[in-house]
Design a protein around this motif. Sequence first.
Motif, PDB file in Angstrom:
ATOM      1  N   GLU A 250      23.399  25.983 -27.639  1.00 10.05           N
ATOM      2  CA  GLU A 250      25.328  26.927 -27.959  1.00 10.05           C
ATOM      3  C   GLU A 250      25.118  28.576 -28.750  1.00 10.05           C
ATOM      4  O   GLU A 250      25.960  29.174 -27.888  1.00 10.05           O
ATOM      5  CB  GLU A 250      25.753  26.148 -28.217  1.00 10.05           C
ATOM      6  CG  GLU A 250      27.226  25.914 -27.980  1.00 10.05           C
ATOM      7  CD  GLU A 250      28.355  24.804 -28.293  1.00 10.05           C
ATOM      8  OE1 GLU A 250      28.384  24.681 -27.996  1.00 10.05           O
ATOM      9  OE2 GLU A 250      29.345  24.871 -28.782  1.00 10.05           O
ATOM     10  N   PHE A 251      24.677  27.729 -30.107  1.00 11.20           N
ATOM     11  CA  PHE A 251      24.958  28.607 -31.287  1.00 11.20           C
ATOM     12  C   PHE A 251      24.054  30.520 -30.783  1.00 11.20           C
ATOM     13  O   PHE A 251      24.616  31.422 -30.457  1.00 11.20           O
ATOM     14  CB  PHE A 251      25.114  28.161 -32.465  1.00 11.20           C
ATOM     15  CG  PHE A 251      25.843  27.743 -32.893  1.00 11.20           C
ATOM     16  CD1 PHE A 251      26.998  27.512 -33.049  1.00 11.20           C
ATOM     17  CD2 PHE A 251      25.272  26.382 -32.918  1.00 11.20           C
ATOM     18  CE1 PHE A 251      28.182  27.048 -32.310  1.00 11.20           C
ATOM     19  CE2 PHE A 251      26.604  24.806 -33.207  1.00 11.20           C
ATOM     20  CZ  PHE A 251      27.160  25.677 -33.078  1.00 11.20           C
TER      21      PHE A 251
ATOM     22  N   ASP B   3      34.619  32.345 -36.429  1.00 15.99           N
ATOM     23  CA  ASP B   3      35.161  31.620 -37.103  1.00 15.99           C
ATOM     24  C   ASP B   3      36.114  29.979 -36.300  1.00 15.99           C
ATOM     25  O   ASP B   3      35.362  30.122 -35.563  1.00 15.99           O
ATOM     26  CB  ASP B   3      36.155  32.175 -38.245  1.00 15.99           C
ATOM     27  CG  ASP B   3      36.666  32.205 -39.541  1.00 15.99           C
ATOM     28  OD1 ASP B   3      36.720  30.265 -39.396  1.00 15.99           O
ATOM     29  OD2 ASP B   3      35.767  32.318 -40.528  1.00 15.99           O
ATOM     30  N   ASP B   4      36.938  29.516 -37.231  1.00 17.07           N
ATOM     31  CA  ASP B   4      36.766  28.209 -36.579  1.00 17.07           C
ATOM     32  C   ASP B   4      37.976  29.258 -35.559  1.00 17.07           C
ATOM     33  O   ASP B   4      38.433  28.400 -33.931  1.00 17.07           O
ATOM     34  CB  ASP B   4      37.806  27.709 -37.181  1.00 17.07           C
ATOM     35  CG  ASP B   4      37.399  26.724 -37.936  1.00 17.07           C
ATOM     36  OD1 ASP B   4      35.975  26.823 -37.617  1.00 17.07           O
ATOM     37  OD2 ASP B   4      36.783  26.997 -39.241  1.00 17.07           O
TER      38      ASP B   4
ATOM     39  N   LEU C 214      37.270  33.904 -24.295  1.00 18.90           N
ATOM     40  CA  LEU C 214      36.339  32.958 -22.771  1.00 18.90           C
ATOM     41  C   LEU C 214      36.333  31.304 -22.977  1.00 18.90           C
ATOM     42  O   LEU C 214      35.703  31.365 -23.583  1.00 18.90           O
ATOM     43  CB  LEU C 214      35.012  34.233 -22.579  1.00 18.90           C
ATOM     44  CG  LEU C 214      34.093  33.778 -21.445  1.00 18.90           C
ATOM     45  CD1 LEU C 214      33.538  33.697 -20.471  1.00 18.90           C
ATOM     46  CD2 LEU C 214      32.439  34.596 -21.781  1.00 18.90           C
TER      47      LEU C 214
ATOM     48  N   ILE D 293      34.204  29.874 -20.748  1.00 19.96           N
ATOM     49  CA  ILE D 293      33.003  29.365 -20.116  1.00 19.96           C
ATOM     50  C   ILE D 293      32.035  27.984 -19.983  1.00 19.96           C
ATOM     51  O   ILE D 293      31.763  27.401 -20.880  1.00 19.96           O
ATOM     52  CB  ILE D 293      32.294  30.838 -19.822  1.00 19.96           C
ATOM     53  CG1 ILE D 293      31.329  30.673 -18.582  1.00 19.96           C
ATOM     54  CG2 ILE D 293      31.197  30.388 -21.013  1.00 19.96           C
ATOM     55  CD1 ILE D 293      30.627  32.365 -18.121  1.00 19.96           C
TER      56      ILE D 293
ATOM     57  N   GLY E 122      36.519  35.428 -29.224  1.00 19.24           N
ATOM     58  CA  GLY E 122      36.602  33.740 -29.244  1.00 19.24           C
ATOM     59  C   GLY E 122      36.400  33.752 -27.646  1.00 19.24           C
ATOM     60  O   GLY E 122      36.477  33.769 -26.723  1.00 19.24           O
TER      61      GLY E 122
ATOM     62  N   ASP F  53      34.935  29.289 -25.838  1.00 15.06           N
ATOM     63  CA  ASP F  53      34.625  28.317 -25.523  1.00 15.06           C
ATOM     64  C   ASP F  53      33.831  27.841 -25.380  1.00 15.06           C
ATOM     65  O   ASP F  53      33.382  28.492 -23.441  1.00 15.06           O
ATOM     66  CB  ASP F  53      35.657  26.737 -25.756  1.00 15.06           C
ATOM     67  CG  ASP F  53      34.825  25.870 -26.386  1.00 15.06           C
ATOM     68  OD1 ASP F  53      33.918  25.720 -27.166  1.00 15.06           O
ATOM     69  OD2 ASP F  53      35.053  24.858 -26.040  1.00 15.06           O
ATOM     70  N   THR F  54      31.729  27.379 -24.515  1.00 16.80           N
ATOM     71  CA  THR F  54      31.243  27.374 -24.172  1.00 16.80           C
ATOM     72  C   THR F  54      30.597  26.270 -24.129  1.00 16.80           C
ATOM     73  O   THR F  54      30.336  25.210 -24.617  1.00 16.80           O
ATOM     74  CB  THR F  54      29.850  27.837 -24.650  1.00 16.80           C
ATOM     75  OG1 THR F  54      30.757  30.107 -24.989  1.00 16.80           O
ATOM     76  CG2 THR F  54      28.534  27.675 -23.896  1.00 16.80           C
TER      77      THR F  54
HETATM   78  P1  ADP Z   1      34.376  24.941 -32.538  1.00 17.79           P
HETATM   79  O1  ADP Z   1      33.689  24.182 -32.915  1.00 17.79           O
HETATM   80  O2  ADP Z   1      35.272  25.586 -34.338  1.00 17.79           O
HETATM   81  O3  ADP Z   1      35.317  25.119 -31.287  1.00 17.79           O
HETATM   82  P2  ADP Z   1      32.652  27.069 -31.203  1.00 17.79           P
HETATM   83  O4  ADP Z   1      31.370  26.772 -31.273  1.00 17.79           O
HETATM   84  O5  ADP Z   1      32.632  26.032 -30.470  1.00 17.79           O
HETATM   85  O6  ADP Z   1      33.385  26.228 -32.906  1.00 17.79           O
HETATM   86  O7  ADP Z   1      32.235  28.140 -31.249  1.00 17.79           O
HETATM   87  C1  ADP Z   1      32.058  29.357 -32.724  1.00 17.79           C
HETATM   88  C2  ADP Z   1      32.591  30.628 -31.970  1.00 17.79           C
HETATM   89  O8  ADP Z   1      32.076  31.428 -31.707  1.00 17.79           O
HETATM   90  C3  ADP Z   1      34.049  30.626 -32.143  1.00 17.79           C
HETATM   91  O9  ADP Z   1      34.764  31.917 -32.652  1.00 17.79           O
HETATM   92  C4  ADP Z   1      34.119  30.642 -30.964  1.00 17.79           C
HETATM   93  O10 ADP Z   1      35.723  31.421 -30.566  1.00 17.79           O
HETATM   94  C5  ADP Z   1      33.067  31.551 -30.562  1.00 17.79           C
HETATM   95  N1  ADP Z   1      32.976  31.563 -29.302  1.00 17.79           N
HETATM   96  C6  ADP Z   1      32.295  29.851 -28.823  1.00 17.79           C
HETATM   97  N2  ADP Z   1      32.573  30.606 -27.280  1.00 17.79           N
HETATM   98  C7  ADP Z   1      33.125  31.433 -26.465  1.00 17.79           C
HETATM   99  C8  ADP Z   1      32.499  32.987 -25.860  1.00 17.79           C
HETATM  100  N3  ADP Z   1      32.331  32.123 -24.591  1.00 17.79           N
HETATM  101  N4  ADP Z   1      32.628  33.968 -25.536  1.00 17.79           N
HETATM  102  C9  ADP Z   1      33.099  33.986 -26.892  1.00 17.79           C
HETATM  103  N5  ADP Z   1      33.248  33.479 -28.017  1.00 17.79           N
HETATM  104  C10 ADP Z   1      32.832  31.872 -28.009  1.00 17.79           C
END
Ligand code: ADP
Length: 320
Positions: A5-6, A29-30, A88, A90, A120, A122-123
């Motif tokens: 994922e990362f 970041d968060d 975003l 997705i 930022g 979530d995926t």
């Molecule tokens: P958390 O567990 O704190 O929600 P995530 O693992 O979901 O952290 O996300 C890590 C970082 O990546 C965050 O800054 C988040 O905003 C960014 N991020 C995650 N998915 C996406 C995406 N689809 N597009 C842009 N940034 C994303």
Amino acid sequence: MLNSEFSLIQRYFAQQNMDRSDVLLGIGDDAALLRSPFHQELVVSLDMLVAGRHFFLDADPYSVGHKSLAVNLSDLAAMGAEPAWFTLAIALPEVDEHWLTGFCQGLFRLAQQFGVQLVGGDTTRGALTIAIQAHGWVPQGQALRRDGARPGDIIFVTGTLGDAGLALAAALKQIDIPVQHKAYLQARLDRPSPRIQQGRDLRGLASAAIDISDGLAQDLGHILERSQVGARLAVDDLPRSSALAVSHDVAIATQLGAGDDYELCFCVPPERVTQLQTLTQSWDCACTRIGIIEAELGLRCCRGDGSDYHIESTGYDHFC
Ligand code: ADP
Ligand code: MG
């Protein structure tokens, strides 16, 4: 989601060649940390695209990326806002590199064009769904709203209407379109142009505005309802491209009822129309007068010869 994922986020979403000075912390970041300008109001819009409903499962990923952002920027345009950032969310059924690469190209190319940065998101794994929230700025009290239309205001529309609706009807095999128009019409459906400059120019000029996503009749209807007014539309005057090569009646029905045009429909008090005409000279799209706001509630459509025109479809509704 997955172990990767990362790396997926890093690889696809963190690489965008954009570094706005008002983004203090973006992806990684968060949460994002963003600097707001003084004396501006924040305009926020969210639109979700679901595979199989808003785009075909086999749609080309570049277009899906473009359209996901374009529909949100179109909402900002309709508010008269200057776009700044977006997030975003997705859901992906699998990590398909070819799909992700195309999607990001379409997404970031449009983002570059308007200087809007992904900050930022979530995926997650799931049925292909894309939700984008866009953020923009408008000077205090200057946002374009749906509720300001007054009797006597002139109704205008940007660009041409019906192209996207015709492309969709062709994709659904409801209609045949001549081969020479296919690429243009498909582009109008897949890659709409958000009318950001036009929305910005309309601040202080338009009394009401909306972007046409569900068909002119329905979307103008929202202005009428919120403003507690009615309107008279001249259906023979609706602007159309040469690619809308169908009978006059089919063209009108498509222009009034089909969605996905992402043009702006707006109202201007008569005393400001000359000012509007000066501004539109620098626009990269047409601006056409299509009707007038009236005190009597409801939408009335008329032909060039003065006779009435009856609307059959009032546009797209996800729950009908
Ligand atoms: P958390 O567990 O704190 O929600 P995530 O693992 O979901 O952290 O996300 C890590 C970082 O990546 C965050 O800054 C988040 O905003 C960014 N991020 C995650 N998915 C996406 C995406 N689809 N597009 C842009 N940034 C994303
Ligand atoms: Mg998260």
